[in-house]
Motif scaffolding. Structure first.
Motif, PDB file in Angstrom:
ATOM      1  N   LEU A 160      -2.014   6.808 101.858  1.00 22.99           N
ATOM      2  CA  LEU A 160      -1.900   8.270 101.814  1.00 22.99           C
ATOM      3  C   LEU A 160      -3.210   8.924 102.264  1.00 22.99           C
ATOM      4  O   LEU A 160      -3.200   9.951 102.957  1.00 22.99           O
ATOM      5  CB  LEU A 160      -1.527   8.726 100.396  1.00 22.99           C
ATOM      6  N   HIS A 161      -4.321   8.317 101.908  1.00 25.01           N
ATOM      7  CA  HIS A 161      -5.625   8.857 102.295  1.00 25.01           C
ATOM      8  C   HIS A 161      -5.804   8.803 103.819  1.00 25.01           C
ATOM      9  O   HIS A 161      -6.263   9.755 104.440  1.00 25.01           O
ATOM     10  CB  HIS A 161      -6.741   8.063 101.610  1.00 25.01           C
ATOM     11  N   HIS A 163      -3.413   8.493 106.042  1.00 21.96           N
ATOM     12  CA  HIS A 163      -2.182   8.892 106.754  1.00 21.96           C
ATOM     13  C   HIS A 163      -1.648   7.739 107.603  1.00 21.96           C
ATOM     14  O   HIS A 163      -1.197   7.931 108.724  1.00 21.96           O
ATOM     15  CB  HIS A 163      -2.432  10.127 107.639  1.00 21.96           C
ATOM     16  N   ARG A 178       3.046   9.823  95.986  1.00 21.10           N
ATOM     17  CA  ARG A 178       2.244  10.846  96.676  1.00 21.10           C
ATOM     18  C   ARG A 178       1.795  11.974  95.746  1.00 21.10           C
ATOM     19  O   ARG A 178       0.676  12.473  95.862  1.00 21.10           O
ATOM     20  CB  ARG A 178       2.988  11.391  97.901  1.00 21.10           C
ATOM     21  N   SER A 179       2.671  12.355  94.788  1.00 20.04           N
ATOM     22  CA  SER A 179       2.296  13.432  93.874  1.00 20.04           C
ATOM     23  C   SER A 179       1.149  12.988  92.955  1.00 20.04           C
ATOM     24  O   SER A 179       0.177  13.728  92.738  1.00 20.04           O
ATOM     25  CB  SER A 179       3.514  13.851  93.046  1.00 20.04           C
ATOM     26  N   TYR A 181      -0.999  10.782  93.634  1.00 21.52           N
ATOM     27  CA  TYR A 181      -2.181  10.673  94.495  1.00 21.52           C
ATOM     28  C   TYR A 181      -2.879  12.034  94.622  1.00 21.52           C
ATOM     29  O   TYR A 181      -4.091  12.145  94.424  1.00 21.52           O
ATOM     30  CB  TYR A 181      -1.781  10.163  95.887  1.00 21.52           C
ATOM     31  N   THR A 182      -2.099  13.048  94.914  1.00 25.23           N
ATOM     32  CA  THR A 182      -2.670  14.390  95.096  1.00 25.23           C
ATOM     33  C   THR A 182      -3.390  14.852  93.827  1.00 25.23           C
ATOM     34  O   THR A 182      -4.517  15.340  93.889  1.00 25.23           O
ATOM     35  CB  THR A 182      -1.540  15.392  95.439  1.00 25.23           C
ATOM     36  N   ARG A 183      -2.732  14.665  92.686  1.00 29.96           N
ATOM     37  CA  ARG A 183      -3.307  15.158  91.428  1.00 29.96           C
ATOM     38  C   ARG A 183      -4.471  14.309  90.911  1.00 29.96           C
ATOM     39  O   ARG A 183      -5.242  14.757  90.068  1.00 29.96           O
ATOM     40  CB  ARG A 183      -2.205  15.273  90.369  1.00 29.96           C
ATOM     41  N   GLY A 185      -6.822  13.177  92.884  1.00 26.05           N
ATOM     42  CA  GLY A 185      -7.969  13.365  93.773  1.00 26.05           C
ATOM     43  C   GLY A 185      -8.386  12.060  94.445  1.00 26.05           C
ATOM     44  O   GLY A 185      -9.522  11.922  94.891  1.00 26.05           O
TER      45      GLY A 185
END
Ligand SMILES: [Zn+2]
Length: 236
Positions: A160-161, A163, A178-179, A181-183, A185
């Motif tokens: 994910l980092h 892409h 992915r969610s 991952y976003t939260r 950081g």
């Protein structure tokens, strides 16, 4: 080492543990179920979610302390559960070879429903597997177990980092994370914990689970396993 089977035959362990102050509820239940005195197999499964969790915690303490008793892992138990199973918990964990639920909770045959997917990611098929115990036979506890240094979470974070799509269906795992991952950081250990709690929340909203949770018949909890120490710590 004490010959536990011989002691069980003599009724010493079962009687002693049930009355001994030092005995844990978990071991007592195992001792009783291991050798039904009247030749039948009474249902000794813990009745409440908290009792079930206490048994798992106690088994994990033995695993951590290197005093595991490996209950319910003999031919007697195989015969006892041959016609009918009545596990007291569902454990939903990662495929990681270092996190086998039966070992880290010191349980045996017929004790747990075990579901394992990479990073304990969930979809309708997996949810159905989790529903089976609580909905069909009243299993009182579901434990979602994340773990330290999860390779699946690490690979997903990297993908994910950068892409960069992972090959085959591995990309599906990254997509499910992915969610988290976003939260997180990008902090892998945070991501492991966030994902575990996400899966708990998802299961708590499940149509078959929610009414049972409201009645106190079922708990869905999240925990974290340390590969370094063997300790399971409750997250939620
Ligand atoms: Zn993992």
């Amino acid at each position: 080492m004490i010959n536990r089977r011989a002691l069980l035959r003599a009724g010493i362990v079962a009687g002693g543990l049930l009355t001994g102050a030092a005995a844990s509820a978990g071991t007592a239940v195992f001792a009783r179920t291991a050798r039904p005195s009247n030749g039948t197999a009474p249902d000794r499964r813990p009745a409440t979610p908290d009792q079930a969790w206490a048994i798992l915690r106690e088994g994990n303490r033995r695993w951590v302390d290197d005093t595991a008793t490996h209950p319910h892992q003999d031919a007697d138990r195989r015969r006892e559960v041959a016609q009918k199973q009545n596990p007291f918990a569902v454990v939903f964990s990662c495929i990681d070879s270092r996190v086998p639920p039966e070992l880290i909770f010191d349980t045996g045959l017929g004790d747990l429903f075990v579901i394992r997917t990479a990073a304990q990611t969930i979809d309708p098929l997996v949810t159905g597997a989790a529903e089976y115990g609580p909905a069909e036979i009243g299993t009182p506890l579901v434990v979602v177990l994340g773990h330290q240094r999860c390779g699946a979470v690490t690979a997903a974070a990297k993908s994910l980092h950068g892409h960069e799509k992972l090959p085959g269906e591995l990309s599906t795992i990254a997509y499910a994370l992915r969610s988290a991952y976003t939260r997180s950081g990008g902090d892998v250990d945070k991501m492991i914990r966030i994902n575990t709690v996400d899966v708990v929340n998802q299961l708590r909203r499940d149509k078959l689970f929610a009414p049972r949770i409201a009645k106190g018949e079922l708990k869905v909890i999240g925990a974290y396993y340390s590969i370094d120490t063997g300790t399971v710590t409750r997250l939620v």
